[in-house]
Enzyme design. Structure first.
Site, PDB file in Angstrom:
ATOM      1  N   ASP A  67      34.870  29.961  35.952  1.00  0.00           N
ATOM      2  CA  ASP A  67      34.600  30.121  37.374  1.00  0.00           C
ATOM      3  C   ASP A  67      33.141  30.476  37.642  1.00  0.00           C
ATOM      4  O   ASP A  67      32.369  30.741  36.708  1.00  0.00           O
ATOM      5  CB  ASP A  67      35.551  31.171  37.987  1.00  0.00           C
ATOM      6  CG  ASP A  67      35.788  32.366  37.054  1.00  0.00           C
ATOM      7  OD1 ASP A  67      34.939  32.608  36.179  1.00  0.00           O
ATOM      8  OD2 ASP A  67      36.819  33.034  37.197  1.00  0.00           O
ATOM      9  N   ASP A 136      44.988  42.231  40.604  1.00  0.00           N
ATOM     10  CA  ASP A 136      45.905  41.595  41.552  1.00  0.00           C
ATOM     11  C   ASP A 136      46.655  40.416  40.928  1.00  0.00           C
ATOM     12  O   ASP A 136      47.365  39.693  41.618  1.00  0.00           O
ATOM     13  CB  ASP A 136      45.166  41.157  42.831  1.00  0.00           C
ATOM     14  CG  ASP A 136      44.142  40.043  42.583  1.00  0.00           C
ATOM     15  OD1 ASP A 136      44.005  39.592  41.416  1.00  0.00           O
ATOM     16  OD2 ASP A 136      43.492  39.612  43.546  1.00  0.00           O
ATOM     17  N   HIS A 138      45.221  37.772  39.265  1.00  0.00           N
ATOM     18  CA  HIS A 138      44.527  36.482  39.145  1.00  0.00           C
ATOM     19  C   HIS A 138      44.129  36.164  37.709  1.00  0.00           C
ATOM     20  O   HIS A 138      43.873  37.065  36.903  1.00  0.00           O
ATOM     21  CB  HIS A 138      43.311  36.399  40.084  1.00  0.00           C
ATOM     22  CG  HIS A 138      42.158  37.274  39.719  1.00  0.00           C
ATOM     23  ND1 HIS A 138      41.582  38.180  40.588  1.00  0.00           N
ATOM     24  CD2 HIS A 138      41.420  37.381  38.579  1.00  0.00           C
ATOM     25  CE1 HIS A 138      40.568  38.786  40.002  1.00  0.00           C
ATOM     26  NE2 HIS A 138      40.452  38.323  38.777  1.00  0.00           N
ATOM     27  N   GLU A 143      43.567  33.464  42.962  1.00  0.00           N
ATOM     28  CA  GLU A 143      44.103  34.671  43.580  1.00  0.00           C
ATOM     29  C   GLU A 143      45.594  34.486  43.885  1.00  0.00           C
ATOM     30  O   GLU A 143      46.108  33.351  43.872  1.00  0.00           O
ATOM     31  CB  GLU A 143      43.324  34.960  44.871  1.00  0.00           C
ATOM     32  CG  GLU A 143      41.835  35.285  44.636  1.00  0.00           C
ATOM     33  CD  GLU A 143      41.589  36.660  44.027  1.00  0.00           C
ATOM     34  OE1 GLU A 143      42.464  37.185  43.310  1.00  0.00           O
ATOM     35  OE2 GLU A 143      40.496  37.227  44.269  1.00  0.00           O
TER      36      GLU A 143
HETATM   37  C1  F6R Z   1      36.295  35.882  35.010  1.00  0.00           C
HETATM   38  C2  F6R Z   1      37.670  35.695  35.358  1.00  0.00           C
HETATM   39  C3  F6R Z   1      38.530  36.771  35.884  1.00  0.00           C
HETATM   40  C4  F6R Z   1      38.515  38.047  35.041  1.00  0.00           C
HETATM   41  C5  F6R Z   1      39.354  39.115  35.712  1.00  0.00           C
HETATM   42  C6  F6R Z   1      39.391  40.394  34.919  1.00  0.00           C
HETATM   43  O1  F6R Z   1      35.715  34.673  34.543  1.00  0.00           O
HETATM   44  O2  F6R Z   1      38.086  34.598  35.215  1.00  0.00           O
HETATM   45  O3  F6R Z   1      39.853  36.287  35.937  1.00  0.00           O
HETATM   46  O4  F6R Z   1      38.988  37.760  33.769  1.00  0.00           O
HETATM   47  O5  F6R Z   1      38.832  39.375  36.981  1.00  0.00           O
HETATM   48  O6  F6R Z   1      38.119  40.974  34.946  1.00  0.00           O
HETATM   49  P1  F6R Z   1      37.744  42.165  33.952  1.00  0.00           P
HETATM   50  O7  F6R Z   1      37.833  41.590  32.587  1.00  0.00           O
HETATM   51  O8  F6R Z   1      36.344  42.533  34.310  1.00  0.00           O
HETATM   52  O9  F6R Z   1      38.747  43.227  34.191  1.00  0.00           O
END
Ligand code: F6R
Length: 260
Positions: A67, A136, A138, A143
């Site tokens: 992303d 959440d 995702h 989302e």
């Molecule tokens: C980032 C991504 C997100 C993160 C998620 C968890 O490329 O795809 O899905 O993996 O927001 O973030 P952290 O690892 O910072 O808790």
């Protein structure tokens, strides 16, 4: 069912996954890794960097990021182009021309999703996709409510995700409101999914993703649709599993030849 591996620390989990990736790369030097940003995969990248110091050559490995924020200049330190370069491409010695990140340029965003899908298809897809999970639910930036068949496209971040990611910016308002993300359908095309979750803050959501119903409300539950999904959690993230004892038993009795 996804295989759930419970480890004593994020460092142990990172080393385990890195060892598996190293084996794949030794077998096939043009391996394609799906990379995630955020804090969760950092122990994997750190352990892979150590594998590199021990002689692993990653220069033929391609990488596709999940992303990117929409509207952040590529050279902004928190754009995922910059983050992937800093945390993955450079320390692992990847060839920058083999590393792709979705294009978050506002001027061309209308076609960016389709272009990324075309690139992924032309490349032949991803071998192993690293995933973190948002509080959440995702994965990527899909989302809650995202279609389980979705492809790479623009999404609006939830208030929860923007608050979670505010730690990377000077003020919460600076967190972009939109992103471009591989869809759940895109992610499910990778040959192997490795979903990581570390810390008590992820215990509830990872239990729902692994043991709850498959639902767009918890996009991470899409891993239940994949024939080869591995979930690596530390003890703190494992406290809400109903079947933790079974997962430990399965892993302890796993034949060595199976790998991850
Ligand atoms: C980032 C991504 C997100 C993160 C998620 C968890 O490329 O795809 O899905 O993996 O927001 O973030 P952290 O690892 O910072 O808790």
């Amino acid at each position: 069912m996804a295989e759930v591996v419970i480890v004593d620390s994020p460092a142990t989990g990172g080393a385990l996954v890195a060892r598996h990736i190293a084996t794949q790369v030794r077998h096939s030097s043009d391996f394609t890794l799906g990379v995630a940003t955020g804090s969760t995969p950092l122990p994997v990248y750190a352990a892979l960097a150590r594998e590199r110091s021990d002689g692993l050559d990653l220069s033929g490995v391609s990488a596709f990021a999940l992303d990117e924020y929409v509207g952040l200049p590529r050279d902004h330190p928190e754009s995922y182009h910059s983050v992937i370069h800093r945390e993955v491409t450079e320390p692992l010695g990847l060839d920058p021309s083999l590393v792709r990140v979705p294009d978050g340029d506002e001027a061309t965003i209308a076609t960016a999703g389709e272009r990324y899908e075309t690139e992924l298809d032309a490349h032949g897809g991803v071998g192993l996709q690293l995933l973190g999970i948002g509080t959440d639910g995702h994965v990527g930036f899909n989302e809650p409510g995202s279609s389980l068949a979705s492809l790479t496209r623009i999404k609006t971040l939830t208030a929860r995700t923007r608050a979670d990611n505010a730690r990377f910016f000077d003020t919460p308002e600076q967190v972009p409101t939109h992103c471009i993300t591989q869809g759940i359908g895109t992610i499910l095309r990778a040959q192997h999914l490795v979903l990581l979750a570390f810390g008590a803050g992820k215990a509830d959501v990872i239990a729902r993703a692994v043991e709850g119903p498959v639902t767009a409300t918890i996009p991470g539950s899409c891993i239940q649709l994949h024939p080869h999904a591995t979930v690596v959690v530390d003890e703190a993230a494992a406290t809400r599993f109903e079947r933790a004892d079974y997962y430990r038993w399965v892993y302890e009795h796993k034949p060595a030849w199976q790998g991850l």
